[in-house]
Design an enzyme around this catalytic site. Structure first.
Site, PDB file in Angstrom:
ATOM      1  N   CYS A 109       0.835  43.296  -6.621  1.00 51.15           N
ATOM      2  CA  CYS A 109       1.532  44.550  -6.344  1.00 51.15           C
ATOM      3  C   CYS A 109       1.676  45.283  -7.669  1.00 51.15           C
ATOM      4  O   CYS A 109       1.257  44.780  -8.707  1.00 51.15           O
ATOM      5  CB  CYS A 109       2.915  44.272  -5.771  1.00 51.15           C
ATOM      6  SG  CYS A 109       3.019  44.555  -4.005  1.00 51.15           S
ATOM      7  N   CYS A 135      -0.307  46.707  -2.192  1.00 47.69           N
ATOM      8  CA  CYS A 135      -0.016  48.130  -2.338  1.00 47.69           C
ATOM      9  C   CYS A 135      -1.275  48.828  -2.832  1.00 47.69           C
ATOM     10  O   CYS A 135      -2.139  48.210  -3.448  1.00 47.69           O
ATOM     11  CB  CYS A 135       1.159  48.367  -3.288  1.00 47.69           C
ATOM     12  SG  CYS A 135       0.828  47.975  -5.005  1.00 47.69           S
ATOM     13  N   CYS A 184      -6.521  46.884  -9.806  1.00 47.42           N
ATOM     14  CA  CYS A 184      -6.778  45.474 -10.072  1.00 47.42           C
ATOM     15  C   CYS A 184      -8.115  45.350 -10.789  1.00 47.42           C
ATOM     16  O   CYS A 184      -9.089  46.005 -10.408  1.00 47.42           O
ATOM     17  CB  CYS A 184      -6.817  44.676  -8.773  1.00 47.42           C
ATOM     18  SG  CYS A 184      -7.280  42.949  -9.010  1.00 47.42           S
TER      19      CYS A 184
END
Length: 143
Positions: free
Chosen positions: A8, A81, A88
């Site tokens: 997240c 999210c 990422c």
């Protein structure tokens, strides 16, 4: 053991709940971790509270950033999210990726009870998804 990291933005709420459920519901099957793209340095007290209601103590978990070395050892990365999904780091093709777009309860407004209900809603959705994932892994669908 199937290694999963839940990501997240702040690693204060949804990813922490997912890690807690995966550790508990996936005992013997899942090795769970969580991290944040921009870790806040704490686990949200309301997340701790609603997880206690579900019988899981995440109060000793910590908010932490993404460890690139650990990330590369995962079998699966699950983002919870949009920000984490978009930012990422790239993962090698063998690492599976899933995105679970779960509403951020930290942004909830209203009375204390209304806000807590948003945390419970996120918790319950995460639990449902973890239960299904663990079942799939136990049935051999994770490989």
């Amino acid at each position: 053991m199937f290694k999963i990291i839940f990501l997240c933005t702040g690693n204060t709420c949804r990813s922490q709940m997912a890690e807690g459920f995966a550790r508990e519901l996936g005992k013997g099957v899942v090795e769970a971790y969580s991290a944040g793209v921009n870790p806040a340095g704490h686990v949200h007290p309301k997340a701790i509270s609603v997880m206690k209601e579900a019988g899981i103590d995440i109060s000793r978990q910590t908010s932490k950033g993404i460890d690139p070395e650990l990330l590369m050892k995962m079998d699966m990365v699950i983002t919870l999210c949009g920000n984490a999904e978009a930012t990422c780091p790239m993962t090698p093709p063998p690492i599976k990726r899933q995105h679970w777009p779960i509403e951020d309860p930290v942004r909830a407004t209203g009375t204390e009870e209304e806000v807590m209900n948003e945390f419970r809603k996120a918790r319950d959705e995460i639990k449902f998804r973890i239960q299904n994932l663990v079942k799939e892994l136990r049935d051999g669908g994770g490989n």
